[in-house]
Design a protein around this motif. Structure first.
Motif: not given
Length: 291
Positions: A93-96, A101-108
């Motif tokens: 759920l948190v992943h979805a 949004a995290l990926s857009e800032f380069g955060i895995d």
């Protein structure tokens, strides 16, 4: 980074976590990695987290109230397997919600968890939950889980822990494992949270927060290092270049494969060879028509 370890034993469960958080060399702080879900007499569960702190905190915040696809919550799940499924659902759920949004800032999307405990009428169980929400369960041949900086503290656990290990011995082993990690990795730090759960208690049996002033942990840190040095010094030094029939602590002998594998010297560097002419000399000879 962090280091957490949990053990499932015949006598119960042991959980140990550090509290170091690190967002850069000048942003080191403290946050507890262990969360207890306890309804005394009915269930006792523990969640430990490693990885991205914001993801871990989001999972913990949602977990207390989330109703899974099965219609159960963490407080109504009939067994620990169903409770672990709820933890996995919350991770997804948190992943979805946050991964894009995290990926857009380069955060895995990086989180790993250890979840274990006991629900009334069922046995103690222990699970490791991954970033995808899937999980595995401990068993008699793999009776512990580690997350975070696991490599430094693993050898002592592999040598000591079996399902029949008493809880106090397992707690001591976990603390030695943590001390080895603290000594070798600055991304793990005090204070520590240690929870020991006795099978059938359905409530926290023993809990301690351990800092630099804790007498027992200071004793562990001093004694373990001294004992290791004593044992090391008591092991005989190797015997080099012994005859093939020599007995004892022979490290090398005049036998097959007793020499290292060496690269061959270039022909111009072999004994008795003439040094090669410099490249500039060869070029000049070519221009002068001598070659």
């Amino acid at each position: 980074m962090t280091y957490c370890v949990a053990m499932r034993l015949d006598a119960g469960l042991v959980f140990l976590s550090d509290s170091r958080t690190n967002a850069g060399v000048d942003q080191v702080s403290t946050a507890r990695k262990m969360q207890v879900y306890e309804h005394p007499g009915e269930r006792m569960m523990v969640l430990m987290t490693a990885g991205n702190l914001s993801i871990s905190q989001s999972v913990r915040e949602l977990l207390s109230s989330h109703t899974g696809a099965s219609g159960y919550t963490l407080w109504t799940a009939p067994d620990m397997y169903e409770a672990a499924r709820i933890v996995g659902e919350v991770v997804r759920l948190v992943h979805a919600r946050d991964a894009k949004a995290l990926s857009e800032f380069g955060i895995d999307f990086n989180v790993s968890m250890i979840f274990g405990g006991q629900i009334k009428g069922t046995p103690c169980r222990l699970f490791q939950v991954y970033s995808a929400g899937n999980f595995i369960e401990s068993h008699s041949e793999a009776t512990y889980f580690q997350i975070g900086e696991a490599k430094y503290g693993k050898p002592i656990i592999d040598r000591v822990i079996t399902p029949s290990t008493p809880l106090d011995e397992a707690a001591k082993c976990a603390l030695i494992s943590m001390d080895s990690t603290l000594r070798s990795n600055i991304s793990v730090g005090l204070p520590l949270d240690l929870l020991v759960y006795e099978d059938g208690a359905l409530a926290v049996t023993q809990f301690a927060t351990i800092d630099d002033n804790n007498q027992y942990f200071r004793m562990i840190r001093n004694t373990w290092g001294q004992q290791l040095k004593t044992i090391f010094e008591g092991i005989a030094a190797p015997v080099w270049n012994a005859a093939p029939d020599t007995t004892g602590n022979v490290l090398s002998s005049a036998a097959t494969r007793s020499q290292p594998m060496r690269a061959a010297l270039p022909p111009t560097m072999a004994p008795g060879s003439q040094p090669a002419a410099p490249l500039q000399t060869l070029a000049q000879q070519f221009r002068d028509g001598q070659q």
